[in-house]
Structure formats: structure tokens, C-alpha cells
Enzyme design. Sequence first.
Site, PDB file in Angstrom:
ATOM      1  N   ASN A   1       0.862  -1.174   0.000  1.00  0.00           N
ATOM      2  CA  ASN A   1       0.000   0.000   0.000  1.00  0.00           C
ATOM      3  C   ASN A   1       0.904   1.231   0.000  1.00  0.00           C
ATOM      4  O   ASN A   1       1.491   1.572   1.014  1.00  0.00           O
ATOM      5  CB  ASN A   1      -0.892  -0.037   1.257  1.00  0.00           C
ATOM      6  CG  ASN A   1      -1.708   1.234   1.416  1.00  0.00           C
ATOM      7  OD1 ASN A   1      -1.788   2.056   0.503  1.00  0.00           O
ATOM      8  ND2 ASN A   1      -2.314   1.389   2.589  1.00  0.00           N
TER       9      ASN A   1
ATOM     10  N   HIS B   1      -9.505   1.078   4.474  1.00  0.00           N
ATOM     11  CA  HIS B   1      -8.233   1.217   5.181  1.00  0.00           C
ATOM     12  C   HIS B   1      -8.430   2.152   6.384  1.00  0.00           C
ATOM     13  O   HIS B   1      -9.208   3.108   6.311  1.00  0.00           O
ATOM     14  CB  HIS B   1      -7.161   1.773   4.239  1.00  0.00           C
ATOM     15  CG  HIS B   1      -5.806   1.772   4.873  1.00  0.00           C
ATOM     16  ND1 HIS B   1      -5.392   2.788   5.698  1.00  0.00           N
ATOM     17  CD2 HIS B   1      -4.814   0.869   4.859  1.00  0.00           C
ATOM     18  CE1 HIS B   1      -4.179   2.501   6.150  1.00  0.00           C
ATOM     19  NE2 HIS B   1      -3.809   1.335   5.655  1.00  0.00           N
TER      20      HIS B   1
ATOM     21  N   GLU C   1      -6.818   4.544   7.520  1.00  0.00           N
ATOM     22  CA  GLU C   1      -6.633   5.979   7.250  1.00  0.00           C
ATOM     23  C   GLU C   1      -7.871   6.573   6.573  1.00  0.00           C
ATOM     24  O   GLU C   1      -8.224   7.725   6.806  1.00  0.00           O
ATOM     25  CB  GLU C   1      -5.354   6.203   6.423  1.00  0.00           C
ATOM     26  CG  GLU C   1      -4.120   6.048   7.304  1.00  0.00           C
ATOM     27  CD  GLU C   1      -2.896   5.479   6.617  1.00  0.00           C
ATOM     28  OE1 GLU C   1      -2.799   5.552   5.379  1.00  0.00           O
ATOM     29  OE2 GLU C   1      -2.031   4.946   7.345  1.00  0.00           O
TER      30      GLU C   1
ATOM     31  N   SER D   1       3.283  -2.226  10.212  1.00  0.00           N
ATOM     32  CA  SER D   1       4.731  -2.304  10.431  1.00  0.00           C
ATOM     33  C   SER D   1       5.334  -3.650  10.031  1.00  0.00           C
ATOM     34  O   SER D   1       6.227  -4.167  10.717  1.00  0.00           O
ATOM     35  CB  SER D   1       5.089  -1.951  11.883  1.00  0.00           C
ATOM     36  OG  SER D   1       4.713  -0.614  12.171  1.00  0.00           O
TER      37      SER D   1
HETATM   38  P1  PGA Z   1       2.824   0.246   7.585  1.00  0.00           P
HETATM   39  O1  PGA Z   1       1.358   0.460   6.922  1.00  0.00           O
HETATM   40  O2  PGA Z   1       3.349  -1.055   7.024  1.00  0.00           O
HETATM   41  O3  PGA Z   1       3.598   1.429   7.179  1.00  0.00           O
HETATM   42  O4  PGA Z   1       2.601   0.143   9.074  1.00  0.00           O
HETATM   43  C1  PGA Z   1       0.471  -0.614   6.717  1.00  0.00           C
HETATM   44  C2  PGA Z   1      -0.830  -0.125   6.132  1.00  0.00           C
HETATM   45  O5  PGA Z   1      -1.295   0.955   6.519  1.00  0.00           O
HETATM   46  O6  PGA Z   1      -1.434  -0.795   5.265  1.00  0.00           O
END
Ligand code: PGA
Length: 253
Positions: A10, A97, A99, A215
Site C-alpha cells: 500500500n 483502510h 486511514e 509495520s
Molecule cells: P505500515 O502500513 O506497514 O507502514 O505500518 C500498513 C498499512 O497501513 O497498510
Amino acid sequence: MARRTIVAGNWKLNKTTDETRQLVRELRNKLAGLDSAALVVVCPPMTSLETAVDAASETGIAVGAQNVHWESSGAFTGEVSREMLEAIGVEYVLIGHSERRTLFGETDGDVNLKLLSVLRGALTPIVCLGEVLEQREAGETEAVVRGQVRAALADVAPDHVPRLVVAYEPVWAIGTGKTATSEMANDVHRLIRGTIADMFGGAAADGVSILYGGSVKPENADSLMAESDIDGVLVGGASLEAESFAAIVRAAP
Ligand code: PGA
């Protein structure tokens, strides 16, 4: 039905078209000759989708969008429809997602409308869900995740269930460097599968790929994907460099 192993990147709000072409090329070179059953998906921003589809053609890398609207057309400024994505060769789409939920006010109801729309077409939906830190600390993870699954998958036709992909992303682990331990994540994956089984039956739930996100890095990808109910990963930050994303793909069983 055998579950698919999926490694999806992503890219969020990153990469111009030139940078997209470059990154897909690098990935193609790093993954050439790799004998892996994992499906590799990159999800660049809307402006880079067509470039990514072009650069990824005949590489085995699929392209996904990060968002979609549930209407086909009309007065919905700033939105794109599944038909528009399908027309340029996009094959996957992220839905809900965290966000989108926390920064842009997307609700469980919106997620459900998007999923039902996508399932009427040809895209593979990756439905994202997960609890925030306060909910985990209050012992509400199970109730929150169950509720998100039930709301997102409401009214899905049973014959569409094999096309579903779910991504469990504990919000406190996204972009923070904190990862859920593999066992902790697997417990929630089992809960998600159990909830899908309650809705659609055990055999159907067994066929749904459930990805972990938050992460994910080359160092933790293999232990996560070694768990019984973790069928792949959704990668943010570490998908922006070919080397780290390719290392995660290589970690897939
Ligand atoms: P990250 O994001 O691997 O930077 O924690 C994962 C995501 O939001 O899909």
C-alpha cells in the site's frame, strides 16, 4: 478451497508516475525467477495506476487501487468507480483502510456499500479492519473486530465469499514500528475467520485469505506468515523500496 497467499504493498500518498515506473521495474528485476506461490500486488495512488499496470504487464505483479466509490457514475466529485478501475486493468482494491476511516470519515456502512459494489464487478476486494489502541487496552478488540467484519460483509452473496480478502491491521501498529506479535495477530485472524464462518459457514471461511498489516518488515514477515491463519501481508512503509518489499515477498511460504 485453497487460500491464496498475497503480499500487497500500500503505497499510500507516495510516488509520481515516473517513480512508479521505476519502482515496478526494480521490483520486477528483483522478483524475476523467484519461484513463489504468493500473489504480489502493488497499490499506488490513483494517478499512477495506469502507469503501474503498464509497467507490471507480463511480470506477474498485479495492481490495486487504494479506494473506490460504490456508485458507477454521477455527481460524486473526486471519486472513481470500480468500472473505471477495471477499464484500466486494475485487479484489486483496498476498502476501508484505517486511514480512510479515521482521516476521511469512512464508516462501516460505506465499507459495506463499497464491497457490495466491487463484488458486482471483477475486482478483488481487500477489506481492511482493526482496532485502535484504546479499544485494545480496554479489552474490546474482539467485539470491535467482530462488529467490523459483520458490518463490512453484511448482505454479501455466499457465492462471492471465495473472492474476499480481508486485511487485519491493528491501527496502533500502522506506521508506528509496533507490530502485533505473530501469535497475537493469529488470534485475531482466527476470530475473523470464525466470524466469517458464523455468517457463511466454515468451508467458505476456510477459503478466505486474511492478511496482516501494520509495520510489516523483512525481519518479521516470515514469522507472521508462518502462522496458521495469516495468509499474507499488507505492507505500507516497507513497500516503498524494491529491496525491502522483495525481501517480504521472498519470505512468503
Ligand atoms: P505500515 O502500513 O506497514 O507502514 O505500518 C500498513 C498499512 O497501513 O497498510
